[in-house]
Design a protein around this motif. Sequence first.
Motif, PDB file in Angstrom:
ATOM      1  N   PRO A  45      -1.920  15.572   9.312  1.00  0.00           N
ATOM      2  CA  PRO A  45      -3.087  14.844   9.821  1.00  0.00           C
ATOM      3  C   PRO A  45      -2.719  13.672  10.728  1.00  0.00           C
ATOM      4  CG  PRO A  45      -2.629  14.154   7.576  1.00  0.00           C
ATOM      5  CD  PRO A  45      -1.614  15.213   7.905  1.00  0.00           C
ATOM      6  N   GLY A  46      -1.428  13.512  11.050  1.00  0.00           N
ATOM      7  CA  GLY A  46      -1.003  12.438  11.937  1.00  0.00           C
ATOM      8  C   GLY A  46      -0.858  11.094  11.267  1.00  0.00           C
ATOM      9  N   LEU A  47      -0.494  11.094   9.987  1.00  0.00           N
ATOM     10  CA  LEU A  47      -0.386   9.859   9.220  1.00  0.00           C
ATOM     11  C   LEU A  47       1.067   9.487   8.936  1.00  0.00           C
ATOM     12  CD1 LEU A  47      -3.389  10.387   6.776  1.00  0.00           C
ATOM     13  CD2 LEU A  47      -3.348   9.214   8.985  1.00  0.00           C
ATOM     14  N   TYR A 177      -1.218   3.341   5.617  1.00  0.00           N
ATOM     15  CA  TYR A 177      -1.219   3.405   4.160  1.00  0.00           C
ATOM     16  C   TYR A 177      -2.602   3.844   3.699  1.00  0.00           C
ATOM     17  CZ  TYR A 177      -3.284  -1.264   4.787  1.00  0.00           C
ATOM     18  OH  TYR A 177      -4.062  -2.302   5.187  1.00  0.00           O
ATOM     19  N   GLU A 178      -2.698   4.269   2.464  1.00  0.00           N
ATOM     20  CA  GLU A 178      -3.959   4.770   1.919  1.00  0.00           C
ATOM     21  C   GLU A 178      -5.033   3.694   2.032  1.00  0.00           C
ATOM     22  OE1 GLU A 178      -6.380   7.621   0.644  1.00  0.00           O
ATOM     23  OE2 GLU A 178      -4.208   7.970   0.641  1.00  0.00           O
ATOM     24  N   LEU A 204      -1.152  -7.209   4.401  1.00  0.00           N
ATOM     25  CA  LEU A 204      -0.776  -5.904   3.834  1.00  0.00           C
ATOM     26  C   LEU A 204      -0.975  -5.849   2.324  1.00  0.00           C
ATOM     27  CD1 LEU A 204       2.536  -5.135   5.779  1.00  0.00           C
ATOM     28  CD2 LEU A 204       0.265  -4.178   6.192  1.00  0.00           C
ATOM     29  N   SER A 205      -1.766  -6.752   1.768  1.00  0.00           N
ATOM     30  CA  SER A 205      -1.915  -6.784   0.312  1.00  0.00           C
ATOM     31  C   SER A 205      -2.463  -5.468  -0.230  1.00  0.00           C
ATOM     32  CB  SER A 205      -2.820  -7.947  -0.106  1.00  0.00           C
ATOM     33  OG  SER A 205      -4.104  -7.834   0.498  1.00  0.00           O
ATOM     34  N   GLN A 206      -3.311  -4.778   0.539  1.00  0.00           N
ATOM     35  CA  GLN A 206      -3.855  -3.493   0.073  1.00  0.00           C
ATOM     36  C   GLN A 206      -2.794  -2.399   0.046  1.00  0.00           C
ATOM     37  OE1 GLN A 206      -7.265  -2.504   2.459  1.00  0.00           O
ATOM     38  NE2 GLN A 206      -8.551  -4.089   1.550  1.00  0.00           N
ATOM     39  N   ALA A 207      -1.692  -2.616   0.736  1.00  0.00           N
ATOM     40  CA  ALA A 207      -0.623  -1.615   0.770  1.00  0.00           C
ATOM     41  C   ALA A 207       0.407  -1.819  -0.336  1.00  0.00           C
ATOM     42  CB  ALA A 207       0.076  -1.643   2.126  1.00  0.00           C
ATOM     43  N   GLU A 208       0.275  -2.877  -1.121  1.00  0.00           N
ATOM     44  CA  GLU A 208       1.236  -3.122  -2.186  1.00  0.00           C
ATOM     45  C   GLU A 208       1.136  -2.063  -3.266  1.00  0.00           C
ATOM     46  OE1 GLU A 208       1.215  -8.000  -1.632  1.00  0.00           O
ATOM     47  OE2 GLU A 208       0.441  -7.094  -3.470  1.00  0.00           O
ATOM     48  N   TYR A 209       2.272  -1.683  -3.797  1.00  0.00           N
ATOM     49  CA  TYR A 209       2.388  -0.675  -4.858  1.00  0.00           C
ATOM     50  C   TYR A 209       1.883   0.694  -4.425  1.00  0.00           C
ATOM     51  CZ  TYR A 209       3.706  -4.524  -7.834  1.00  0.00           C
ATOM     52  OH  TYR A 209       4.373  -5.600  -8.369  1.00  0.00           O
ATOM     53  N   GLN A 210       1.995   1.007  -3.143  1.00  0.00           N
ATOM     54  CA  GLN A 210       1.760   2.356  -2.659  1.00  0.00           C
ATOM     55  C   GLN A 210       2.666   2.580  -1.452  1.00  0.00           C
ATOM     56  OE1 GLN A 210      -1.762   3.295  -0.242  1.00  0.00           O
ATOM     57  NE2 GLN A 210      -2.597   1.300  -0.787  1.00  0.00           N
ATOM     58  N   ASP A 211       2.710   3.826  -0.986  1.00  0.00           N
ATOM     59  CA  ASP A 211       3.582   4.157   0.134  1.00  0.00           C
ATOM     60  C   ASP A 211       3.037   3.562   1.434  1.00  0.00           C
ATOM     61  OD1 ASP A 211       5.315   5.566  -1.453  1.00  0.00           O
ATOM     62  OD2 ASP A 211       4.441   7.524  -1.023  1.00  0.00           O
ATOM     63  N   LEU A 212       3.924   2.936   2.188  1.00  0.00           N
ATOM     64  CA  LEU A 212       3.625   2.463   3.531  1.00  0.00           C
ATOM     65  C   LEU A 212       4.459   3.305   4.495  1.00  0.00           C
ATOM     66  CD1 LEU A 212       2.385   0.383   5.545  1.00  0.00           C
ATOM     67  CD2 LEU A 212       4.402  -1.042   5.123  1.00  0.00           C
ATOM     68  N   SER A 213       3.788   4.124   5.300  1.00  0.00           N
ATOM     69  CA  SER A 213       4.472   5.020   6.233  1.00  0.00           C
ATOM     70  C   SER A 213       4.628   4.336   7.576  1.00  0.00           C
ATOM     71  CB  SER A 213       3.683   6.321   6.401  1.00  0.00           C
ATOM     72  OG  SER A 213       3.525   6.992   5.169  1.00  0.00           O
ATOM     73  N   ILE A 214       5.830   4.383   8.133  1.00  0.00           N
ATOM     74  CA  ILE A 214       6.133   3.716   9.399  1.00  0.00           C
ATOM     75  C   ILE A 214       6.847   4.683  10.325  1.00  0.00           C
ATOM     76  CG2 ILE A 214       7.614   1.948  10.464  1.00  0.00           C
ATOM     77  CD1 ILE A 214       6.933   0.066   8.261  1.00  0.00           C
ATOM     78  N   CYS A 215       6.495   4.594  11.597  1.00  0.00           N
ATOM     79  CA  CYS A 215       7.198   5.344  12.647  1.00  0.00           C
ATOM     80  C   CYS A 215       7.541   4.377  13.772  1.00  0.00           C
ATOM     81  CB  CYS A 215       6.326   6.487  13.176  1.00  0.00           C
ATOM     82  SG  CYS A 215       7.026   7.339  14.626  1.00  0.00           S
TER      83      CYS A 215
END
Length: 379
Positions: A45-47, A177-178, A204-215
């Motif tokens: 999905p391009g994420l 991130y989700e 980025l507090s909403q991204a804590e404790y989950q996967d953060l995808s970076i390109c």
Amino acid sequence: VQQLPPHQISLLFCVFVFFTSTLCFPPGFIFNLVAPPQDLQITDPGLLGVLDIEWKPPPNVQTFNECTVKYKFEYRSAGDRDWKVIFTRKLKFRVGFDLSRTAEVRVQTLLEGTCTDDVEVQSDWIYATFQVPLPGKLESEVQNFHCIYHDWEYLKCTWQPGLLAPRGVRYGLYYWYEGLDHAVQCNDYIQDRGINIGCTLQNLSQAEYQDLSICVNGSAAATLLRPLYVTLRLHNLAKPSPPEQLVVSVSAVEELQVAWSPPAGGTPPHCLEYEVQLAQEEGEAEAAWASVSMQMETALTISRANKSHISCVRVRGRTNIFCADQGFWSDWTQECFSGMEPKVTSVSFTSFIKPVWDQALMAAMGICWCPALGDGILV
């Protein structure tokens, strides 16, 4: 066994014989009882590394009304030894992969209930793989990519141009991130001679404790550059500021009392552990630093019964094991002091007042060597 109905006794006997010979069932009967799922597909999905995996139920699933149908879904990136496993009744999942490698997935049907006399029956596996196109040579990918989550407030990532990157290369960092609808580009780049070599990400507090995808990808005239894909966990990259308000004093009974405050910023105080180091002054020689590990406590009392001459105390902190798998130590506090007591050859830690520490901790303290810091606060 005699109290069981005759048909269950017969089934138990046949199952036993099946696993010791092949008298009751023809070869493959148990595994052919239920078919594997159908049409396993992987879509992007391009994420930036998160892929959608879906499949359809086996064709004969309607015939097992008296049984529960589940699926065992396993996935990994090529080269990983272990599979990540999910047991589910769903037919679709969204999971993260390292897109620099081939994504591998497999699914099988699990059947259990009255129709199998409560014995779990497994189908064969079905497999699928996925690989995003990777243009350019590996040497064109950015080098030394490194990220630190400062004070649980902002993420700073840096990199160096790839070995084959030409002059005038343009780099861009994208993240997802989700909770985000789509991948987002960095809007605060760090530059060196007009080239993006880093990025600072806020909020980025909403991204804590989950996967953060970076390109991190790049473009240059007439040159194909390979993108870099990484997946981060912010809490494992956290680096707090140094502890604050370090106070060192000597009591009337010649106990050394050390106290400090948690650092300012967004680091949760309950997520911090500390290390205290005390230097034994050795004249013109190097100083021996003795370390004491602490948890969430911010005070330490040390007996000076041996009249040791401690020349410096410093403290640093990092995220503890209750909040992260790993993390970065903060910088050391800089406060030092000098005393007027006779010099001895060792630092003795014989009594802890806040808290009372187990003597086993004393034996675990290590000694390291580094240049002595200059005198500061006079005690």
